[in-house]
Write a protein that holds these residues in place. Structure first.
Motif, short mmCIF file in Angstrom:
data_model
loop_
_atom_site.label_atom_id
_atom_site.label_comp_id
_atom_site.label_asym_id
_atom_site.label_seq_id
_atom_site.Cartn_x
_atom_site.Cartn_y
_atom_site.Cartn_z
N LEU A 77 0.04 -10.39 -12.40
CA LEU A 77 0.74 -9.43 -13.25
C LEU A 77 1.24 -10.19 -14.47
O LEU A 77 1.98 -11.17 -14.33
N VAL A 78 0.82 -9.76 -15.66
CA VAL A 78 1.15 -10.49 -16.88
C VAL A 78 1.80 -9.54 -17.88
O VAL A 78 1.72 -8.32 -17.76
N ALA A 79 2.41 -10.13 -18.90
CA ALA A 79 2.98 -9.35 -19.99
C ALA A 79 1.85 -8.73 -20.82
O ALA A 79 0.70 -9.17 -20.78
N ASP A 80 2.20 -7.71 -21.57
CA ASP A 80 1.23 -7.05 -22.45
C ASP A 80 0.98 -7.94 -23.67
O ASP A 80 1.46 -7.67 -24.77
N ASP A 81 0.22 -9.00 -23.45
CA ASP A 81 -0.03 -9.99 -24.49
C ASP A 81 -1.43 -10.57 -24.28
O ASP A 81 -1.77 -10.97 -23.16
N PRO A 136 15.56 -1.64 -5.56
CA PRO A 136 14.22 -1.29 -6.07
C PRO A 136 14.25 -0.57 -7.41
O PRO A 136 13.30 -0.67 -8.20
N HIS A 137 15.36 0.13 -7.72
CA HIS A 137 15.45 0.88 -8.97
C HIS A 137 15.47 -0.04 -10.19
O HIS A 137 15.24 0.40 -11.31
N THR A 138 15.75 -1.34 -9.98
CA THR A 138 15.80 -2.27 -11.11
C THR A 138 14.40 -2.83 -11.46
O THR A 138 14.22 -3.39 -12.53
N ILE A 139 13.45 -2.70 -10.55
CA ILE A 139 12.14 -3.31 -10.75
C ILE A 139 11.43 -2.81 -12.00
O ILE A 139 10.87 -3.61 -12.76
N GLU A 173 9.97 -12.17 -15.17
CA GLU A 173 11.11 -12.03 -14.26
C GLU A 173 10.69 -11.32 -12.98
O GLU A 173 11.10 -11.69 -11.87
N PHE A 174 9.85 -10.30 -13.14
CA PHE A 174 9.36 -9.56 -11.97
C PHE A 174 8.53 -10.46 -11.06
O PHE A 174 8.70 -10.44 -9.84
N VAL A 175 7.63 -11.26 -11.64
CA VAL A 175 6.78 -12.14 -10.83
C VAL A 175 7.62 -13.16 -10.09
O VAL A 175 7.37 -13.47 -8.92
N ARG A 176 8.67 -13.68 -10.74
CA ARG A 176 9.56 -14.62 -10.06
C ARG A 176 10.28 -13.95 -8.89
O ARG A 176 10.43 -14.53 -7.81
N LEU A 177 10.72 -12.72 -9.11
CA LEU A 177 11.39 -11.98 -8.04
C LEU A 177 10.44 -11.76 -6.87
O LEU A 177 10.81 -11.98 -5.70
N ALA A 178 9.21 -11.34 -7.17
CA ALA A 178 8.24 -11.09 -6.11
C ALA A 178 7.89 -12.38 -5.38
O ALA A 178 7.75 -12.39 -4.14
N ALA A 179 7.76 -13.49 -6.12
CA ALA A 179 7.43 -14.77 -5.50
C ALA A 179 8.56 -15.23 -4.58
O ALA A 179 8.33 -15.72 -3.47
N GLY A 180 9.81 -15.05 -5.02
CA GLY A 180 10.94 -15.41 -4.19
C GLY A 180 11.01 -14.57 -2.93
O GLY A 180 11.34 -15.08 -1.85
N HIS A 181 10.66 -13.29 -3.08
CA HIS A 181 10.66 -12.40 -1.92
C HIS A 181 9.61 -12.84 -0.91
O HIS A 181 9.87 -12.89 0.30
N ARG A 182 8.41 -13.18 -1.40
CA ARG A 182 7.35 -13.59 -0.49
C ARG A 182 7.68 -14.91 0.19
O ARG A 182 7.40 -15.11 1.37
N ALA A 183 8.30 -15.83 -0.57
CA ALA A 183 8.69 -17.11 0.02
C ALA A 183 9.71 -16.90 1.14
O ALA A 183 9.66 -17.56 2.18
#
Length: 299
Positions: A212-216, A275-278, A285-295
């Motif tokens: 998942l990447v930024a629109d760039d 979840p409403h903040t996602i 920031e989202f990818v870091r959050l998801a990675a932390g959750h998976r860890a």
């Protein structure tokens, strides 16, 4: 301009490759158009809505195709599909490092009926043949039209999918679901719901896309190179264990989330306390959050 979403298909693909290296096959000057649209007195495009060619990425030979969402929503017809199939076959013949498919499509071009359906099926087979030949295929999804219908299935036949939050991926589009099952089932005018359900963040959390990447455009380029490299370090072709693992994943998903009617419910079930903040998080920031959750789940 650096926004992947706002670039045309031709601009996207040229900027993904090493500067000045992309060479287009069957460019508009050759005027290869759909015969079916002309018979129906509909507007045609001299590239039939898809740009195909070859260039280098970090010096390695890579083939690429980009669907133009501005022409018939990127829908696939006979010529459009034949260009995609020909590109994939040539990548095999020349033993390319990999293939990138910049997908932006609502699916089959209904104007061309069976010719369009056959074309999409041939694209799927060509993707699997390319993988079987040891060449990874990566799909990039970040255009305004998303990736639906037959091309939604084709994208899932690739080794990896890279998406932005703005991209969308699914089988049936929101309007199709609403038309066939009613607005109570899915309100296509609720744009926030549409993006929560089919957008990049939800697909990433479910495992339907690998990045998942930024629109760039630069972010897409970097993720594409990483996906090609990572795919080459694993078994590239589709195997029976791969299919069995995917089936098991879908069964678990249905068991765990079949009763939910809203992605927010699924995200909470996955363990996200807020979840409403996602939807408001930037991609990194989202990818870091998801990675932390998976860890945390793995501990």
């Amino acid at each position: 301009m650096s926004s992947y979403l706002e670039l045309t298909a031709r601009e996207r693909i040229r900027r993904l490759f090493d500067e000045g290296t992309f060479r287009e096959f069957m460019p508009p000057a050759e005027r290869v158009i759909s015969p079916h649209l002309a018979q129906l007195d509909l507007a045609v495009s001299f590239d039939d809505g898809v740009i195909v060619g070859r260039g280098t990425m970090d010096g390695r030979p890579v083939f690429g195709a980009a669907q133009e969402g501005g022409f018939l929503g990127g829908a696939v017809g006979e010529v459009h599909g034949a260009k995609l199939v020909g590109l994939l076959q040539r990548a095999v013949d020349e033993q390319a490092y990999g293939v990138l498919l910049l997908v932006e499509s609502g699916g089959v071009r209904l104007h061309e009926a069976n010719a369009g359906l056959i074309a999409v099926s041939e694209v799927m087979r060509a993707i699997l043949d390319t993988r079987a030949a040891g060449i990874p295929v990566v799909a990039l999804i970040g255009g305004a039209n998303g990736c639906f219908g037959g091309m939604g299935i084709a994208a899932r036949c690739t080794n990896a999918i890279v998406m932005s939050e703005e991209g969308r991926l699914g089988m049936s589009g929101p309007e199709v679901i609403e038309t066939t099952h009613g607005v109570e089932e899915f309100d296509s005018r609720d744009r926030a719901l549409v993006w929560r359900t089919t957008g990049g963040k939800h697909r990433y959390l479910l495992g339907d896309c690998q990045a998942l990447v930024a629109d760039d455009i630069a972010a897409f380029r970097q993720a594409a190179m990483q996906a090609l490299s990572a795919s080459r370090q694993r078994t590239i072709g589709l195997t029976l264990p791969d299919l069995e693992a995917e089936q098991a994943t879908l069964e678990r998903r249905l068991h765990d989330h079949g009763g939910e009617s809203e992605p927010l419910q699924i995200w909470r079930r996955l363990g996200f306390a807020e979840p409403h903040t996602i939807p408001m998080l930037e991609a990194d920031e989202f990818v870091r959050l998801a990675a932390g959750h998976r860890a945390g789940e793995e501990q």
